[in-house]
Design a protein around this motif. Structure first.
Motif: not given
Ligand code: PMP
Length: 316
Positions: A62-64, A160-162, A165-167, A194-201, A218-224, A258-261
């Motif tokens: 759904a987020r995709l 969004i996860k584009a 953005n990850y630059h 805000s957040e970490a490079p690939g995770s919420c806090v 922030v990316l609104e996290g599914i893990t949060v 807090c994130g999927t990875m």
């Molecule tokens: N912020 C960023 C920038 C991310 O890449 C991620 C990982 N998807 C998250 C937050 C955490 O999101 P989620 O819990 O949905 O993985």
């Protein structure tokens, strides 16, 4: 983590050998990072359950779709087909352990090789790699506060996860590692967390969990969202979405990524100042246990876990 590639990937409708999962260098996906993606975890079940389970697949897909919408992107595949593709790929690769699956919808070449032109040429690639848990899951990580600010949603859509953005994430992470930290926390343009490079806090303070809202960049996290439910149910702790300022990172009791990875990863210091007593805190440890039960289909949320099934058994 391993450097040996898995045998298979999935590209535009087919399981293909890993080396054939390629797109052209001049595609907008490769050239601009003009793609959107999801990272989805597939977990080995608990004792007595030899199946693998994909966690919150429907929410990730759904987020995709939300990410695609923001970029005026359409793809040929339905969510059911993408879920099936993830299933088929994990099966083909023959995993028995925890896996991370990346589903990427990308823009192709576009008219006249113009990288700025809108194109309806799109595709999807899916790759899966085995992942383990490091000692940091218990021991925690050292975070800095980044000198890079989190991109602002009036410049790029941060919800969004584009790929592009990850630059921003990459610059911040590399700076942190060069400076001897494990990870980093980005402030937004207002100077709040805000957040970490690939995770919420998430912060634990005064018997509540606190995380910055979507308006903090922030990316609104599914893990949060998962942690919110688990904390309320098992610990009676509410999760509040409000701004966190930099100094509060040093005043809180516990802090975790807090994130999927990263799953729930304790942050034990920020800019070399200990968080709490500098060790993983009791709330973080308890939530990690409940999270592990949830992702391995040991706890009572069957709608979150989709078993990986041999192709003929899959219910569309
Ligand atoms: N912020 C960023 C920038 C991310 O890449 C991620 C990982 N998807 C998250 C937050 C955490 O999101 P989620 O819990 O949905 O993985």
């Amino acid at each position: 983590m391993t450097d040996t590639p898995p045998p298979y990937a999935w590209l535009d409708g087919r399981v293909v050998p890993w080396d054939q999962c390629v797109l052209h260098a001049r595609s907008q996906g490769a050239f601009w990072g003009a793609n959107v993606f999801e990272g989805i975890r597939v977990y080995a079940g608990g004792p007595g359950d030899d199946r693998l389970h994909a966690f919150r697949v429907a929410d990730h897909l759904a987020r995709l779709r939300q990410s695609m919408k923001a970029l005026h992107m359409e793809i040929e595949h339905t969510d059911a087909e993408l879920a099936q593709a993830c299933n088929d790929l994990v099966l083909a690769n023959g995993y028995g352990t925890d896996v991370h699956v990346c589903v990427v919808a990308y823009f192709g070449m576009g008219p006249h090789f113009d990288p700025l032109a809108h194109t309806t040429e799109t595709g999807v690639h899916i790759t899966s790699t085995p992942v383990g848990r490091s000692a940091a899951h218990e021991q925690g990580v050292a975070a800095s506060v980044s000198s890079w600010r989190r991109i602002s949603s009036d410049a790029m859509p941060t919800r969004i996860k584009a790929g592009a953005n990850y630059h921003n994430s990459r610059l911040a992470q590399h700076e942190a590692v060069r400076n001897g930290f494990d990870t980093t926390l980005l402030l937004n343009g207002r100077g709040t967390v805000s957040e970490a490079p690939g995770s919420c806090v998430v912060m634990v303070r005064e018997d509540r969990l606190v995380t910055p809202p979507g308006t903090s960049g922030v990316l609104e996290g599914i893990t949060v969202a998962t942690v919110k439910e688990l904390a309320a149910e098992h610990l009676g702790l509410p999760l509040e979405r409000r701004e966190i300022d930099r100094a509060e990172l040093h005043a809180c009791d516990e802090l975790f990524l807090c994130g999927t990875m990263s799953e729930l990863l304790p942050i034990t210091s920020v800019d070399r100042l200990p968080v709490g007593d500098g060790k993983r805190g009791p709330v973080t440890a308890a939530l990690q246990g409940h999270y592990d039960d949830a992702v391995r289909a040991r706890a009572g949320r069957p709608q979150w876990c989709t078993p990986v099934l041999p192709a003929r058994e899959v219910v569309a």
